[in-house]
Write an enzyme that holds these catalytic residues in place. Structure first.
Site, PDB file in Angstrom:
ATOM      1  N   ILE A 136     -45.453  21.614  48.802  1.00 35.72           N
ATOM      2  CA  ILE A 136     -46.431  20.873  47.995  1.00 35.72           C
ATOM      3  C   ILE A 136     -46.914  21.662  46.781  1.00 35.72           C
ATOM      4  O   ILE A 136     -47.701  21.162  45.983  1.00 35.72           O
ATOM      5  CB  ILE A 136     -47.647  20.451  48.843  1.00 35.72           C
ATOM      6  CG1 ILE A 136     -48.331  21.672  49.487  1.00 35.72           C
ATOM      7  CG2 ILE A 136     -47.252  19.432  49.901  1.00 35.72           C
ATOM      8  CD1 ILE A 136     -49.603  21.329  50.238  1.00 35.72           C
ATOM      9  N   GLY A 137     -46.427  22.886  46.636  1.00 33.35           N
ATOM     10  CA  GLY A 137     -46.833  23.673  45.477  1.00 33.35           C
ATOM     11  C   GLY A 137     -46.041  24.958  45.395  1.00 33.35           C
ATOM     12  O   GLY A 137     -45.459  25.412  46.382  1.00 33.35           O
ATOM     13  N   ARG A 138     -46.034  25.547  44.194  1.00 35.46           N
ATOM     14  CA  ARG A 138     -45.289  26.790  43.999  1.00 35.46           C
ATOM     15  C   ARG A 138     -46.010  27.644  42.968  1.00 35.46           C
ATOM     16  O   ARG A 138     -46.479  27.142  41.946  1.00 35.46           O
ATOM     17  CB  ARG A 138     -43.863  26.486  43.535  1.00 35.46           C
ATOM     18  CG  ARG A 138     -42.939  27.687  43.468  1.00 35.46           C
ATOM     19  CD  ARG A 138     -41.529  27.252  43.115  1.00 35.46           C
ATOM     20  NE  ARG A 138     -40.887  26.541  44.197  1.00 35.46           N
ATOM     21  CZ  ARG A 138     -40.136  27.130  45.127  1.00 35.46           C
ATOM     22  NH1 ARG A 138     -39.943  28.444  45.086  1.00 35.46           N
ATOM     23  NH2 ARG A 138     -39.575  26.421  46.081  1.00 35.46           N
ATOM     24  N   GLY A 139     -46.109  28.938  43.248  1.00 34.43           N
ATOM     25  CA  GLY A 139     -46.778  29.852  42.336  1.00 34.43           C
ATOM     26  C   GLY A 139     -45.899  31.044  42.015  1.00 34.43           C
ATOM     27  O   GLY A 139     -44.695  31.050  42.296  1.00 34.43           O
ATOM     28  N   ARG A 140     -46.508  32.076  41.412  1.00 33.15           N
ATOM     29  CA  ARG A 140     -45.745  33.267  41.007  1.00 33.15           C
ATOM     30  C   ARG A 140     -45.117  33.966  42.200  1.00 33.15           C
ATOM     31  O   ARG A 140     -43.996  34.466  42.126  1.00 33.15           O
ATOM     32  CB  ARG A 140     -46.667  34.265  40.297  1.00 33.15           C
ATOM     33  CG  ARG A 140     -46.972  33.926  38.850  1.00 33.15           C
ATOM     34  CD  ARG A 140     -47.925  34.956  38.262  1.00 33.15           C
ATOM     35  NE  ARG A 140     -47.347  36.296  38.261  1.00 33.15           N
ATOM     36  CZ  ARG A 140     -48.060  37.412  38.144  1.00 33.15           C
ATOM     37  NH1 ARG A 140     -49.378  37.353  38.048  1.00 33.15           N
ATOM     38  NH2 ARG A 140     -47.460  38.576  38.132  1.00 33.15           N
ATOM     39  N   PHE A 141     -45.840  34.050  43.302  1.00 33.78           N
ATOM     40  CA  PHE A 141     -45.413  34.894  44.406  1.00 33.78           C
ATOM     41  C   PHE A 141     -44.943  34.129  45.633  1.00 33.78           C
ATOM     42  O   PHE A 141     -44.469  34.732  46.585  1.00 33.78           O
ATOM     43  CB  PHE A 141     -46.561  35.821  44.831  1.00 33.78           C
ATOM     44  CG  PHE A 141     -47.109  36.650  43.703  1.00 33.78           C
ATOM     45  CD1 PHE A 141     -46.275  37.443  42.944  1.00 33.78           C
ATOM     46  CD2 PHE A 141     -48.459  36.621  43.403  1.00 33.78           C
ATOM     47  CE1 PHE A 141     -46.776  38.199  41.901  1.00 33.78           C
ATOM     48  CE2 PHE A 141     -48.972  37.377  42.364  1.00 33.78           C
ATOM     49  CZ  PHE A 141     -48.122  38.171  41.616  1.00 33.78           C
ATOM     50  N   GLY A 142     -45.076  32.834  45.648  1.00 41.78           N
ATOM     51  CA  GLY A 142     -44.690  32.141  46.862  1.00 41.78           C
ATOM     52  C   GLY A 142     -44.833  30.641  46.753  1.00 41.78           C
ATOM     53  O   GLY A 142     -44.986  30.082  45.668  1.00 41.78           O
ATOM     54  N   ASP A 151     -61.846  33.221  37.045  1.00 41.40           N
ATOM     55  CA  ASP A 151     -60.758  32.403  36.506  1.00 41.40           C
ATOM     56  C   ASP A 151     -61.004  30.925  36.808  1.00 41.40           C
ATOM     57  O   ASP A 151     -60.106  30.209  37.276  1.00 41.40           O
ATOM     58  CB  ASP A 151     -59.409  32.850  37.069  1.00 41.40           C
ATOM     59  CG  ASP A 151     -58.228  32.276  36.271  1.00 41.40           C
ATOM     60  OD1 ASP A 151     -58.442  31.869  35.107  1.00 41.40           O
ATOM     61  OD2 ASP A 151     -57.105  32.236  36.814  1.00 41.40           O
TER      62      ASP A 151
END
Length: 276
Positions: free
Chosen positions: A16-22, A134
């Protein structure tokens, strides 16, 4: 795929999601018959100590700040040599950023409803000596009942016992000027970011902008807050008064989260047309 996850308890479903590290998966716990969000981070993707610190910040600060109705709830953390997995409450796929893109602007009552929850979360963080650093629409999620859930504490910092913070962190458009100037700063950087979000919710554009990050930063540092009549002709004077107090270049006179929560526009739910 299952490294770092308690296989006997959680079943990973779709991504359901993706980021820089995983990657974030919807996961299911058959013992409670509940769905969760499991963030799976592969340590091999961490290139330096800053990456590792950001990675450890999220579970550390979410655990410290939980439970709060407007902060993403963390349930478990599992770690092995290769993977860190964080089990959190499952939110809707659409963030506040997505909502703004979809509708362009929100009504004052709609914006006030979101802002009171966001400020409540920030006030809670600040009372416990934590600054998020942030705050942006992409980090504001919603649960199934449309309640605000502040997420992504990877850049958070502890400022308790009078400790000042330093370091350039944050996102163009939303970062406070004192951060960009390389000065020491306090938790009111979060209030500035909340004010920028309120501005965008009301009129669909940021108060400070440019063609690239450098130009945006220059505009932020100048801090020349304006209310163009073509955009603000239907926005109440009370809302504009709150914006001036939150997006205030002088951090010493900028509202705290608690002060913002007591502003007439917030207390009236965005219904008040003008100040008394």
């Amino acid at each position: 795929m299952w490294a770092g996850v308690n296989k006997s308890q959680y079943e990973l479903c779709e991504e359901i999601g993706r980021g820089r590290f995983g990657t974030i998966f919807r996961s299911f716990d058959p013992t409670t018959n509940q769905f969760y969000a499991s963030k799976i981070i592969h340590k091999s993707l961490l290139t330096d100590s800053t990456d590792r610190e950001c990675l450890q910040n999220e579970p550390k600060y979410l655990t410290l700040l939980s439970p709060h109705p407007n902060i993403l709830q963390i349930y478990e953390v599992h770690e092995d040599d290769d993977v860190l997995s964080i089990v959190m409450e499952l939110c809707q796929p659409l963030t506040l950023f997505d909502k703004i893109v979809k509708t362009n602007t929100l009504t004052e009552p709609e914006a006030a409803s979101i802002m009171v929850q966001l400020l409540s979360a920030m006030s809670h963080c600040h009372r416990l000596g934590v600054a998020h650093r942030d705050i942006k629409p992409e980090n504001i999620l919603f649960d199934s009942r449309e309640n605000v859930k502040v997420a992504d504490f990877g850049s958070a910092e502890w400022f308790g016992e009078g400790r000042k913070m330093s370091g350039i962190v944050g996102t163009p458009y939303y970062v406070a000027p004192e951060v960009l100037l390389g000065r020491e700063y306090d938790e009111k950087v979060d209030v500035w970011s909340c004010g920028v979000i309120l501005y965008i919710m009301l009129v669909g554009v940021p108060p400070f902008y440019g063609d690239d990050a450098a130009q945006i930063f220059e505009a932020v540092i100048r801090g020349n807050l304006r209310f163009p009549s073509r955009l603000f002709r239907t926005v109440s004077s009370s809302a504009k008064d709150l914006l001036r107090k939150m997006i205030c270049r002088d951090a010493s006179t900028r509202f705290s989260a608690e002060q913002a929560l007591r502003h007439p526009w917030i207390l009236s739910g965005g219904e008040r047309a003008d100040l008394n």
